[in-house]
Motif scaffolding. Structure first.
Motif, PDB file in Angstrom:
ATOM      1  N   GLU A   1      -0.297  -5.574  -6.897  1.00 55.35           N
ATOM      2  CA  GLU A   1      -0.211  -6.555  -5.804  1.00 55.35           C
ATOM      3  C   GLU A   1      -1.190  -6.211  -4.679  1.00 55.35           C
ATOM      4  OE1 GLU A   1       1.317  -9.377  -5.726  1.00 55.35           O
ATOM      5  OE2 GLU A   1       2.761  -9.210  -7.369  1.00 55.35           O
ATOM      6  N   TYR A   2      -1.262  -4.932  -4.338  1.00 54.95           N
ATOM      7  CA  TYR A   2      -2.160  -4.504  -3.257  1.00 54.95           C
ATOM      8  C   TYR A   2      -3.624  -4.698  -3.684  1.00 54.95           C
ATOM      9  CZ  TYR A   2      -4.193  -1.767   0.528  1.00 54.95           C
ATOM     10  OH  TYR A   2      -4.941  -1.377   1.603  1.00 54.95           O
ATOM     11  N   ALA A   3      -3.922  -4.352  -4.929  1.00 57.18           N
ATOM     12  CA  ALA A   3      -5.277  -4.539  -5.458  1.00 57.18           C
ATOM     13  C   ALA A   3      -5.667  -6.012  -5.419  1.00 57.18           C
ATOM     14  CB  ALA A   3      -5.361  -4.009  -6.883  1.00 57.18           C
ATOM     15  N   LEU A   4      -4.722  -6.869  -5.783  1.00 61.32           N
ATOM     16  CA  LEU A   4      -4.965  -8.320  -5.797  1.00 61.32           C
ATOM     17  C   LEU A   4      -5.280  -8.827  -4.385  1.00 61.32           C
ATOM     18  CD1 LEU A   4      -4.914 -10.538  -7.980  1.00 61.32           C
ATOM     19  CD2 LEU A   4      -2.547 -10.997  -7.366  1.00 61.32           C
ATOM     20  N   MET A   5      -4.551  -8.320  -3.414  1.00 60.19           N
ATOM     21  CA  MET A   5      -4.793  -8.714  -2.017  1.00 60.19           C
ATOM     22  C   MET A   5      -6.201  -8.303  -1.579  1.00 60.19           C
ATOM     23  SD  MET A   5      -1.124  -7.622  -0.373  1.00 60.19           S
ATOM     24  CE  MET A   5      -0.713  -8.778   0.899  1.00 60.19           C
ATOM     25  N   LEU A   6      -6.592  -7.086  -1.970  1.00 58.54           N
ATOM     26  CA  LEU A   6      -7.930  -6.588  -1.639  1.00 58.54           C
ATOM     27  C   LEU A   6      -9.012  -7.363  -2.389  1.00 58.54           C
ATOM     28  CD1 LEU A   6      -7.070  -2.795  -1.944  1.00 58.54           C
ATOM     29  CD2 LEU A   6      -7.874  -3.852   0.171  1.00 58.54           C
ATOM     30  N   ASP A   7      -8.700  -7.705  -3.626  1.00 60.81           N
ATOM     31  CA  ASP A   7      -9.649  -8.393  -4.503  1.00 60.81           C
ATOM     32  C   ASP A   7      -9.922  -9.811  -4.007  1.00 60.81           C
ATOM     33  OD1 ASP A   7     -11.237  -9.101  -6.646  1.00 60.81           O
ATOM     34  OD2 ASP A   7      -9.637  -9.044  -8.146  1.00 60.81           O
ATOM     35  N   LYS A   8      -8.854 -10.503  -3.615  1.00 60.25           N
ATOM     36  CA  LYS A   8      -8.973 -11.922  -3.241  1.00 60.25           C
ATOM     37  C   LYS A   8      -9.059 -12.140  -1.731  1.00 60.25           C
ATOM     38  CE  LYS A   8      -8.225 -12.848  -7.620  1.00 60.25           C
ATOM     39  NZ  LYS A   8      -9.436 -12.821  -8.464  1.00 60.25           N
ATOM     40  N   GLY A   9      -8.869 -11.061  -0.968  1.00 65.00           N
ATOM     41  CA  GLY A   9      -8.887 -11.215   0.489  1.00 65.00           C
ATOM     42  C   GLY A   9      -7.686 -11.982   1.004  1.00 65.00           C
ATOM     43  N   GLU A  10      -6.527 -11.717   0.391  1.00 66.69           N
ATOM     44  CA  GLU A  10      -5.285 -12.367   0.832  1.00 66.69           C
ATOM     45  C   GLU A  10      -4.712 -11.591   2.028  1.00 66.69           C
ATOM     46  OE1 GLU A  10      -3.741 -15.043  -0.385  1.00 66.69           O
ATOM     47  OE2 GLU A  10      -4.646 -15.373  -2.355  1.00 66.69           O
ATOM     48  N   VAL A  11      -4.675 -12.197   3.170  1.00 67.03           N
ATOM     49  CA  VAL A  11      -4.181 -11.658   4.450  1.00 67.03           C
ATOM     50  C   VAL A  11      -4.836 -10.325   4.914  1.00 67.03           C
ATOM     51  CG1 VAL A  11      -1.954 -12.860   4.249  1.00 67.03           C
ATOM     52  CG2 VAL A  11      -2.053 -10.454   3.652  1.00 67.03           C
ATOM     53  N   ILE A  12      -5.654  -9.727   4.065  1.00 66.40           N
ATOM     54  CA  ILE A  12      -6.457  -8.572   4.495  1.00 66.40           C
ATOM     55  C   ILE A  12      -7.892  -8.822   4.041  1.00 66.40           C
ATOM     56  CG2 ILE A  12      -4.692  -6.739   4.630  1.00 66.40           C
ATOM     57  CD1 ILE A  12      -5.281  -6.001   1.765  1.00 66.40           C
ATOM     58  N   ASP A  13      -8.840  -8.071   4.591  1.00 67.52           N
ATOM     59  CA  ASP A  13     -10.242  -8.283   4.236  1.00 67.52           C
ATOM     60  C   ASP A  13     -10.504  -7.909   2.785  1.00 67.52           C
ATOM     61  OD1 ASP A  13     -10.787  -9.096   6.801  1.00 67.52           O
ATOM     62  OD2 ASP A  13     -11.409  -7.101   7.491  1.00 67.52           O
ATOM     63  N   VAL A  14     -11.407  -8.655   2.166  1.00 71.22           N
ATOM     64  CA  VAL A  14     -11.819  -8.343   0.795  1.00 71.22           C
ATOM     65  C   VAL A  14     -12.426  -6.940   0.762  1.00 71.22           C
ATOM     66  CG1 VAL A  14     -13.468  -8.921  -1.044  1.00 71.22           C
ATOM     67  CG2 VAL A  14     -12.263 -10.753   0.138  1.00 71.22           C
ATOM     68  N   ASN A  15     -11.969  -6.155  -0.207  1.00 75.03           N
ATOM     69  CA  ASN A  15     -12.536  -4.832  -0.420  1.00 75.03           C
ATOM     70  C   ASN A  15     -12.470  -4.538  -1.924  1.00 75.03           C
ATOM     71  OD1 ASN A  15     -13.143  -2.088  -0.660  1.00 75.03           O
ATOM     72  ND2 ASN A  15     -12.183  -1.567   1.297  1.00 75.03           N
ATOM     73  N   LYS A  16     -13.534  -4.945  -2.625  1.00 70.32           N
ATOM     74  CA  LYS A  16     -13.553  -4.841  -4.094  1.00 70.32           C
ATOM     75  C   LYS A  16     -13.494  -3.384  -4.560  1.00 70.32           C
ATOM     76  CE  LYS A  16     -14.405  -9.322  -5.056  1.00 70.32           C
ATOM     77  NZ  LYS A  16     -13.577 -10.185  -5.901  1.00 70.32           N
ATOM     78  N   LYS A  17     -14.084  -2.504  -3.768  1.00 68.04           N
ATOM     79  CA  LYS A  17     -14.119  -1.092  -4.152  1.00 68.04           C
ATOM     80  C   LYS A  17     -12.701  -0.518  -4.185  1.00 68.04           C
ATOM     81  CE  LYS A  17     -16.575   3.170  -3.082  1.00 68.04           C
ATOM     82  NZ  LYS A  17     -17.484   3.885  -2.177  1.00 68.04           N
ATOM     83  N   GLU A  18     -11.943  -0.804  -3.115  1.00 66.44           N
ATOM     84  CA  GLU A  18     -10.539  -0.353  -3.060  1.00 66.44           C
ATOM     85  C   GLU A  18      -9.715  -1.066  -4.134  1.00 66.44           C
ATOM     86  OE1 GLU A  18      -8.403   1.913  -0.672  1.00 66.44           O
ATOM     87  OE2 GLU A  18     -10.339   2.632  -1.389  1.00 66.44           O
ATOM     88  N   ALA A  19      -9.984  -2.364  -4.317  1.00 69.86           N
ATOM     89  CA  ALA A  19      -9.264  -3.150  -5.335  1.00 69.86           C
ATOM     90  C   ALA A  19      -9.438  -2.499  -6.703  1.00 69.86           C
ATOM     91  CB  ALA A  19      -9.774  -4.586  -5.361  1.00 69.86           C
ATOM     92  N   ALA A  20     -10.686  -2.161  -7.034  1.00 70.65           N
ATOM     93  CA  ALA A  20     -10.985  -1.541  -8.333  1.00 70.65           C
ATOM     94  C   ALA A  20     -10.194  -0.242  -8.503  1.00 70.65           C
ATOM     95  CB  ALA A  20     -12.481  -1.272  -8.451  1.00 70.65           C
TER      96      ALA A  20
ATOM     97  N   LYS B   1       0.846  -1.205   0.000  1.00 68.01           N
ATOM     98  CA  LYS B   1       0.000   0.000   0.000  1.00 68.01           C
ATOM     99  C   LYS B   1       0.879   1.252   0.000  1.00 68.01           C
ATOM    100  CE  LYS B   1      -3.906   2.330   2.197  1.00 68.01           C
ATOM    101  NZ  LYS B   1      -3.463   3.633   1.713  1.00 68.01           N
ATOM    102  N   TYR B   2       1.893   1.214   0.811  1.00 67.87           N
ATOM    103  CA  TYR B   2       2.817   2.348   0.917  1.00 67.87           C
ATOM    104  C   TYR B   2       3.455   2.632  -0.453  1.00 67.87           C
ATOM    105  CZ  TYR B   2       6.665   5.282   2.596  1.00 67.87           C
ATOM    106  OH  TYR B   2       7.541   6.317   2.788  1.00 67.87           O
ATOM    107  N   ALA B   3       3.978   1.579  -1.083  1.00 69.96           N
ATOM    108  CA  ALA B   3       4.631   1.734  -2.392  1.00 69.96           C
ATOM    109  C   ALA B   3       3.613   2.123  -3.465  1.00 69.96           C
ATOM    110  CB  ALA B   3       5.336   0.437  -2.774  1.00 69.96           C
TER     111      ALA B   3
ATOM    112  N   ALA C   1       2.774   5.599  -3.338  1.00 65.99           N
ATOM    113  CA  ALA C   1       3.917   6.408  -3.795  1.00 65.99           C
ATOM    114  C   ALA C   1       4.078   6.333  -5.319  1.00 65.99           C
ATOM    115  CB  ALA C   1       5.192   5.927  -3.104  1.00 65.99           C
ATOM    116  N   GLY C   2       3.153   5.581  -5.969  1.00 67.74           N
ATOM    117  CA  GLY C   2       3.158   5.553  -7.437  1.00 67.74           C
ATOM    118  C   GLY C   2       3.840   4.360  -8.070  1.00 67.74           C
ATOM    119  N   HIS C   3       4.147   3.312  -7.283  1.00 70.40           N
ATOM    120  CA  HIS C   3       4.795   2.120  -7.828  1.00 70.40           C
ATOM    121  C   HIS C   3       3.736   1.171  -8.412  1.00 70.40           C
ATOM    122  CE1 HIS C   3       6.970  -1.810  -7.587  1.00 70.40           C
ATOM    123  NE2 HIS C   3       7.904  -1.054  -8.120  1.00 70.40           N
TER     124      HIS C   3
END
Length: 208
Positions: free
Chosen positions: A26-45, A13-15, A18-20
């Motif tokens: 990777e962060y979107a994928l984690m949000l999308d699939k609920g990998e180690v963090i809660d699913v949040n499709k809106k943030e993923a999108a 999220k930090y990176a 910062a525009g990386h």
């Protein structure tokens, strides 16, 4: 993808912020699939879109899927098609297939069988097995392309040799009838058997 750890989300999220681009994905994928963090499709999108608009192909594809399904974002098939096309035209194989299907079925776009066939073929030539089978069927029936039994047989064989069961049956039928290939009953029998062994009913009947 259970290689993620809880603290990874924080760093991605930090990176990402910062525009990386890769981190956005990777962060979107984690949000999308609920990998180690809660699913949040809106943030993923949101993160997929930012990465997609920076030219990240897998993000374009994933963002298009969310748009197509209306997950975390308002459903917009026209916009989904746009992202699939952009990724497809940059060489993203799964996007070629999805874009072809949308053209074929007129979802979010006007039906265009000719353009659909073109993208099925592109995907097939990029190694997508389902596309090989679909493109072969198009050549077989003359949908969006002129009827070409030889081309159909070629793509059925390609898919069959990569494990596509229905294509094994289709290619065996071509060999059996000599459509687009020389008649070869022995070879046909071999492909029927391969498909039958994988549970294909019509092939069992032909092989028996």
């Amino acid at each position: 993808n259970n290689h993620y750890k809880k603290e990874d989300a924080k760093y991605y999220k930090y990176a990402a912020d910062a525009g990386h681009t890769e981190s956005m994905f990777e962060y979107a994928l984690m949000l999308d699939k609920g990998e180690v963090i809660d699913v949040n499709k809106k943030e993923a999108a949101k993160y997929y879109k930012t990465a997609a608009d920076s030219g990240h192909l897998q993000s374009m594809f994933n963002y298009a899927i969310l748009l197509y399904k209306g997950e975390g974002i308002e459903m917009n098939k026209k916009e989904a098609a746009k992202y699939f096309k952009t990724a497809a035209d940059s060489g993203h194989t799964n996007s070629m297939l999805e874009y072809a299907i949308m053209l074929d079925e007129g979802e979010g776009l006007s039906v265009d069988k000719k353009e659909a066939a073109k993208y099925y073929k592109k995907a097939a030539n990029s190694g997508n097995i389902n596309s090989m089978n679909i493109y072969a069927q198009k050549c077989d029936k003359g949908e969006g392309v002129k009827i070409d039994q030889k081309e159909a047989a070629k793509y059925f064989k390609k898919a069959a040799d990569l494990g596509h069961v229905q294509s094994m049956y289709e290619y065996a039928s071509k060999l059996n009838k000599g459509e687009g290939v020389d008649i070869n009953k022995r070879e046909a029998s071999k492909y029927y058997k391969k498909a039958a062994d994988l549970g294909h009913i019509e092939s069992m009947f032909e092989y028996a």
